[in-house]
Design a protein around this motif. Structure first.
Motif, PDB file in Angstrom:
ATOM      1  N   THR A   4       0.847  -1.200   0.000  1.00 55.66           N
ATOM      2  CA  THR A   4       0.000   0.000   0.000  1.00 55.66           C
ATOM      3  C   THR A   4       0.882   1.249   0.000  1.00 55.66           C
ATOM      4  O   THR A   4       1.884   1.323   0.700  1.00 55.66           O
TER       5      THR A   4
ATOM      6  N   MET B 133       2.360  -5.281   6.899  1.00 54.88           N
ATOM      7  CA  MET B 133       2.760  -4.044   6.226  1.00 54.88           C
ATOM      8  C   MET B 133       3.982  -4.254   5.341  1.00 54.88           C
ATOM      9  O   MET B 133       4.776  -3.352   5.136  1.00 54.88           O
TER      10      MET B 133
ATOM     11  N   VAL C 281       5.038  -1.676   2.351  1.00 59.42           N
ATOM     12  CA  VAL C 281       4.246  -0.444   2.486  1.00 59.42           C
ATOM     13  C   VAL C 281       5.149   0.769   2.305  1.00 59.42           C
ATOM     14  O   VAL C 281       6.294   0.796   2.750  1.00 59.42           O
TER      15      VAL C 281
END
Length: 85
Positions: free
Chosen positions: A7, A24, A27
């Motif tokens: 992300t 994560m 990320v």
């Protein structure tokens, strides 16, 4: 327990966000405002980018440094280096 793999949060205002137990990996948190952000019991921050992230408390940074590894796939920055470990 969110899967936030790859992300791109770059430049985002993440004040008081709760990422506890999130995946994560990869990320991008480059230039984000992390004031009050909860980054606890994360599944992984392998290959994540933290360069220029602001307002991260020292306890959180130390925890992230203890689990950090790899290089972000797009920025090519080392995760530990981007955290200032």
């Amino acid at each position: 327990r969110s899967n936030l793999r790859l992300t791109n949060f770059s430049g985002a205002n993440l004040i008081d966000a709760d990422f506890s137990q999130a995946m994560m990996e990869g990320v991008n948190l480059r230039g984000t405002n992390l004031r009050g952000t909860k980054l606890l019991q994360l599944k992984s921050i392998m290959n994540a980018e933290f360069a220029g992230a602001r307002n991260m408390d020292e306890t959180t940074r130390e925890y992230l440094c203890s689990i950090a590894s790899g290089t972000h796939p797009f920025t090519n920055n080392d995760t530990r280096t981007s955290l200032g470990c």
